[in-house]
Design a protein around this motif. Structure first.
Motif, PDB file in Angstrom:
ATOM      1  N   TYR A   1      13.495  13.132   7.149  1.00 53.22           N
ATOM      2  CA  TYR A   1      13.934  13.965   8.272  1.00 53.22           C
ATOM      3  C   TYR A   1      13.821  15.450   7.915  1.00 53.22           C
ATOM      4  O   TYR A   1      13.319  16.256   8.718  1.00 53.22           O
ATOM      5  CB  TYR A   1      15.370  13.607   8.636  1.00 53.22           C
ATOM      6  CG  TYR A   1      15.804  14.077  10.010  1.00 53.22           C
ATOM      7  CD1 TYR A   1      15.893  13.189  11.076  1.00 53.22           C
ATOM      8  CD2 TYR A   1      16.167  15.408  10.243  1.00 53.22           C
ATOM      9  CE1 TYR A   1      16.309  13.602  12.335  1.00 53.22           C
ATOM     10  CE2 TYR A   1      16.585  15.838  11.491  1.00 53.22           C
ATOM     11  CZ  TYR A   1      16.648  14.926  12.535  1.00 53.22           C
ATOM     12  OH  TYR A   1      17.063  15.357  13.780  1.00 53.22           O
ATOM     13  N   ASP A   2      14.285  15.814   6.733  1.00 46.57           N
ATOM     14  CA  ASP A   2      14.200  17.215   6.308  1.00 46.57           C
ATOM     15  C   ASP A   2      12.758  17.695   6.280  1.00 46.57           C
ATOM     16  O   ASP A   2      12.450  18.822   6.699  1.00 46.57           O
ATOM     17  CB  ASP A   2      14.838  17.385   4.930  1.00 46.57           C
ATOM     18  CG  ASP A   2      16.357  17.249   4.963  1.00 46.57           C
ATOM     19  OD1 ASP A   2      16.952  17.410   6.056  1.00 46.57           O
ATOM     20  OD2 ASP A   2      16.943  16.958   3.898  1.00 46.57           O
ATOM     21  N   HIS A   3      11.864  16.858   5.795  1.00 48.99           N
ATOM     22  CA  HIS A   3      10.453  17.241   5.747  1.00 48.99           C
ATOM     23  C   HIS A   3       9.849  17.303   7.142  1.00 48.99           C
ATOM     24  O   HIS A   3       8.959  18.131   7.402  1.00 48.99           O
ATOM     25  CB  HIS A   3       9.675  16.273   4.860  1.00 48.99           C
ATOM     26  CG  HIS A   3       9.767  16.606   3.401  1.00 48.99           C
ATOM     27  ND1 HIS A   3       8.845  17.377   2.748  1.00 48.99           N
ATOM     28  CD2 HIS A   3      10.717  16.298   2.475  1.00 48.99           C
ATOM     29  CE1 HIS A   3       9.189  17.524   1.487  1.00 48.99           C
ATOM     30  NE2 HIS A   3      10.332  16.876   1.290  1.00 48.99           N
ATOM     31  N   ALA A   4      10.315  16.469   8.039  1.00 48.17           N
ATOM     32  CA  ALA A   4       9.834  16.530   9.426  1.00 48.17           C
ATOM     33  C   ALA A   4      10.229  17.857  10.063  1.00 48.17           C
ATOM     34  O   ALA A   4       9.427  18.492  10.768  1.00 48.17           O
ATOM     35  CB  ALA A   4      10.397  15.360  10.224  1.00 48.17           C
TER      36      ALA A   4
ATOM     37  N   ARG B   1       3.108  15.828   1.604  1.00 48.78           N
ATOM     38  CA  ARG B   1       4.566  15.792   1.603  1.00 48.78           C
ATOM     39  C   ARG B   1       5.129  14.735   0.648  1.00 48.78           C
ATOM     40  O   ARG B   1       6.299  14.774   0.279  1.00 48.78           O
ATOM     41  CB  ARG B   1       5.081  15.511   3.018  1.00 48.78           C
ATOM     42  CG  ARG B   1       4.849  16.672   3.965  1.00 48.78           C
ATOM     43  CD  ARG B   1       5.917  17.710   3.828  1.00 48.78           C
ATOM     44  NE  ARG B   1       5.548  18.983   4.445  1.00 48.78           N
ATOM     45  CZ  ARG B   1       6.327  20.043   4.477  1.00 48.78           C
ATOM     46  NH1 ARG B   1       7.516  19.988   3.916  1.00 48.78           N
ATOM     47  NH2 ARG B   1       5.930  21.165   5.038  1.00 48.78           N
ATOM     48  N   PHE B   2       4.278  13.795   0.283  1.00 44.98           N
ATOM     49  CA  PHE B   2       4.737  12.693  -0.568  1.00 44.98           C
ATOM     50  C   PHE B   2       4.255  12.926  -1.994  1.00 44.98           C
ATOM     51  O   PHE B   2       3.137  12.589  -2.356  1.00 44.98           O
ATOM     52  CB  PHE B   2       4.219  11.355  -0.049  1.00 44.98           C
ATOM     53  CG  PHE B   2       4.722  11.014   1.325  1.00 44.98           C
ATOM     54  CD1 PHE B   2       5.939  10.379   1.497  1.00 44.98           C
ATOM     55  CD2 PHE B   2       3.971  11.332   2.451  1.00 44.98           C
ATOM     56  CE1 PHE B   2       6.408  10.071   2.771  1.00 44.98           C
ATOM     57  CE2 PHE B   2       4.426  11.020   3.727  1.00 44.98           C
ATOM     58  CZ  PHE B   2       5.650  10.391   3.881  1.00 44.98           C
ATOM     59  N   GLY B   3       5.110  13.502  -2.797  1.00 43.65           N
ATOM     60  CA  GLY B   3       4.750  13.778  -4.180  1.00 43.65           C
ATOM     61  C   GLY B   3       5.745  13.144  -5.125  1.00 43.65           C
ATOM     62  O   GLY B   3       6.427  12.180  -4.802  1.00 43.65           O
ATOM     63  N   THR B   4       5.872  13.723  -6.275  1.00 45.30           N
ATOM     64  CA  THR B   4       6.767  13.164  -7.288  1.00 45.30           C
ATOM     65  C   THR B   4       8.234  13.414  -6.955  1.00 45.30           C
ATOM     66  O   THR B   4       9.117  12.851  -7.589  1.00 45.30           O
ATOM     67  CB  THR B   4       6.460  13.779  -8.662  1.00 45.30           C
ATOM     68  OG1 THR B   4       6.567  15.216  -8.555  1.00 45.30           O
ATOM     69  CG2 THR B   4       5.044  13.416  -9.101  1.00 45.30           C
ATOM     70  N   SER B   5       8.497  14.260  -5.960  1.00 44.42           N
ATOM     71  CA  SER B   5       9.880  14.611  -5.634  1.00 44.42           C
ATOM     72  C   SER B   5      10.476  13.735  -4.535  1.00 44.42           C
ATOM     73  O   SER B   5      11.481  14.094  -3.945  1.00 44.42           O
ATOM     74  CB  SER B   5       9.951  16.073  -5.176  1.00 44.42           C
ATOM     75  OG  SER B   5       9.174  16.267  -3.995  1.00 44.42           O
ATOM     76  N   GLN B   6       9.872  12.592  -4.248  1.00 45.27           N
ATOM     77  CA  GLN B   6      10.410  11.723  -3.203  1.00 45.27           C
ATOM     78  C   GLN B   6      11.839  11.293  -3.528  1.00 45.27           C
ATOM     79  O   GLN B   6      12.214  11.117  -4.675  1.00 45.27           O
ATOM     80  CB  GLN B   6       9.523  10.482  -3.043  1.00 45.27           C
ATOM     81  CG  GLN B   6       8.181  10.784  -2.402  1.00 45.27           C
ATOM     82  CD  GLN B   6       7.425   9.517  -2.082  1.00 45.27           C
ATOM     83  OE1 GLN B   6       7.941   8.651  -1.397  1.00 45.27           O
ATOM     84  NE2 GLN B   6       6.211   9.398  -2.591  1.00 45.27           N
TER      85      GLN B   6
ATOM     86  N   GLY C   1       0.815  -1.212   0.000  1.00 44.22           N
ATOM     87  CA  GLY C   1       0.000   0.000   0.000  1.00 44.22           C
ATOM     88  C   GLY C   1       0.845   1.256   0.000  1.00 44.22           C
ATOM     89  O   GLY C   1       1.942   1.303  -0.562  1.00 44.22           O
ATOM     90  N   ALA C   2       0.360   2.284   0.662  1.00 46.13           N
ATOM     91  CA  ALA C   2       1.046   3.575   0.675  1.00 46.13           C
ATOM     92  C   ALA C   2       2.429   3.492   1.315  1.00 46.13           C
ATOM     93  O   ALA C   2       3.335   4.239   0.956  1.00 46.13           O
ATOM     94  CB  ALA C   2       0.189   4.611   1.407  1.00 46.13           C
ATOM     95  N   PHE C   3       2.604   2.582   2.250  1.00 47.76           N
ATOM     96  CA  PHE C   3       3.904   2.467   2.905  1.00 47.76           C
ATOM     97  C   PHE C   3       4.998   2.012   1.945  1.00 47.76           C
ATOM     98  O   PHE C   3       6.174   2.305   2.154  1.00 47.76           O
ATOM     99  CB  PHE C   3       3.833   1.469   4.071  1.00 47.76           C
ATOM    100  CG  PHE C   3       2.949   1.919   5.201  1.00 47.76           C
ATOM    101  CD1 PHE C   3       3.248   3.072   5.922  1.00 47.76           C
ATOM    102  CD2 PHE C   3       1.828   1.187   5.552  1.00 47.76           C
ATOM    103  CE1 PHE C   3       2.445   3.484   6.971  1.00 47.76           C
ATOM    104  CE2 PHE C   3       1.017   1.594   6.596  1.00 47.76           C
ATOM    105  CZ  PHE C   3       1.316   2.748   7.305  1.00 47.76           C
ATOM    106  N   GLN C   4       4.617   1.300   0.907  1.00 51.25           N
ATOM    107  CA  GLN C   4       5.609   0.691   0.018  1.00 51.25           C
ATOM    108  C   GLN C   4       6.563   1.717  -0.572  1.00 51.25           C
ATOM    109  O   GLN C   4       7.763   1.464  -0.696  1.00 51.25           O
ATOM    110  CB  GLN C   4       4.908  -0.082  -1.100  1.00 51.25           C
ATOM    111  CG  GLN C   4       5.860  -0.855  -1.988  1.00 51.25           C
ATOM    112  CD  GLN C   4       5.131  -1.703  -3.015  1.00 51.25           C
ATOM    113  OE1 GLN C   4       4.007  -1.385  -3.399  1.00 51.25           O
ATOM    114  NE2 GLN C   4       5.754  -2.768  -3.468  1.00 51.25           N
ATOM    115  N   THR C   5       6.061   2.881  -0.938  1.00 48.49           N
ATOM    116  CA  THR C   5       6.912   3.899  -1.548  1.00 48.49           C
ATOM    117  C   THR C   5       7.309   4.998  -0.563  1.00 48.49           C
ATOM    118  O   THR C   5       8.105   5.875  -0.902  1.00 48.49           O
ATOM    119  CB  THR C   5       6.202   4.561  -2.747  1.00 48.49           C
ATOM    120  OG1 THR C   5       4.957   5.118  -2.306  1.00 48.49           O
ATOM    121  CG2 THR C   5       5.969   3.535  -3.842  1.00 48.49           C
ATOM    122  N   ARG C   6       6.762   4.931   0.653  1.00 53.36           N
ATOM    123  CA  ARG C   6       7.001   6.037   1.579  1.00 53.36           C
ATOM    124  C   ARG C   6       7.929   5.678   2.738  1.00 53.36           C
ATOM    125  O   ARG C   6       8.789   6.481   3.097  1.00 53.36           O
ATOM    126  CB  ARG C   6       5.655   6.552   2.121  1.00 53.36           C
ATOM    127  CG  ARG C   6       4.781   7.103   1.000  1.00 53.36           C
ATOM    128  CD  ARG C   6       3.472   7.671   1.483  1.00 53.36           C
ATOM    129  NE  ARG C   6       2.729   8.267   0.373  1.00 53.36           N
ATOM    130  CZ  ARG C   6       1.646   9.012   0.494  1.00 53.36           C
ATOM    131  NH1 ARG C   6       1.154   9.261   1.707  1.00 53.36           N
ATOM    132  NH2 ARG C   6       1.057   9.526  -0.570  1.00 53.36           N
TER     133      ARG C   6
END
Length: 269
Positions: A163-166, A147-152, A81-86
């Motif tokens: 960490y930077d996004h946090a 926060r999770f877009g194409t720029s991951q 699910g969503a965790f796979q890429t995040r």
């Protein structure tokens, strides 16, 4: 329980480079360091003569009787699910994951004598307050969907991206307020840190802090161990939904797996 005598360890297992991160909170003092995997050098970075109320280790920790090839529920819940890429974990029952599991077990053995003899929640190491941290997921579940877009970031840079996004989104301040750790120095250290290993160690320390005040969310089971994450109240909506969906899918797959084993049984007799 206070925020005194907490230890966080980012395992790392390079034999030649200092890939272990260590962070601590002892007697009102905070610190972080980077070192190697051997105990001789690791112990030099840990405050001496301290018994820690909670130790959080970034690495898969399994019960002593768990087989090396055990597929852990806590990992399966975060790989789809969503965790796979995040923020998915490494599966620790094969390949690189087995090496990481071994390194985590060795680290736990090194510091068992430093852990309080009072078990905490779902700790899997008997009679100790040693728990498993997973910094990627710890940060990931706190970040909003936007926060999770194409720029991951690429996989090898994922943690620092999270960490930077946090830092940018202010989730550290919210977390510290929620668990009651009102010390501006903690937020400053989290915000200013740039080193990869020390950053990971700080998140392990935050994991220990959440557990110390009974506000961590432990995901897993007794057979394979538990991953300790931030308070459920702070999780982003997408993370709540993803975990619920993965739990439902896991529950559905169990009867199918049992049926498959029963179907195969006559052919194996």
């Amino acid at each position: 329980m206070s925020f005194d005598r907490l230890l966080g360890i980012d395992v790392g297992f390079s034999k030649s480079r200092p890939t272990t991160g260590i962070a601590w909170s002892v007697a009102g003092e905070l610190g972080a360091a980077k070192t190697h995997t051997d105990w001789e050098r690791r112990q030099q970075k840990i405050p001496p003569a301290t018994i820690f109320s909670v130790i959080a280790i970034d690495g898969p920790l399994t019960p002593p009787d768990a087989p090396d090839d055990l597929a852990r529920l806590c990992e399966r819940l975060f790989i789809r699910g969503a965790f796979q890429t995040r923020c998915k974990p490494v599966l620790s029952h094969h390949g690189y994951g087995r090496a990481l599991r071994k390194a985590a077990a060795e680290t736990a053995a090194q510091v068992t004598h430093l852990a309080a003899a009072t078990p905490i929640g779902q700790a899997v190491i008997p009679s100790t307050a040693i728990i498993e941290a997973f910094p990627n997921a710890f940060l990931g579940v706190l970040l909003g969907d936007e926060r999770f877009g194409t720029s991951q970031a690429a996989k090898r840079k994922k943690f620092d991206w999270l960490y930077d996004h946090a830092v940018e989104s202010g989730v550290f301040a919210k977390l510290l307020e929620f668990i009651g750790w009102s010390d501006d120095r903690v937020l400053q250290r989290l915000t200013d840190e740039r080193d990869h290993e020390r950053r990971a160690a700080w998140i392990c320390l935050m994991t220990a802090a959440c557990a110390a005040v009974g506000k961590a969310e432990a995901i897993g089971d007794e057979a394979g161990g538990w991953i300790w994450l931030p308070p459920a109240e702070l999780w982003a909506d997408w993370a709540r939904r993803a975990l619920a969906e993965n739990r439902a899918a896991q529950m559905c797959s169990r009867p199918l797996a049992r049926a498959a084993r029963q179907t195969r049984a006559p052919l194996m007799s």
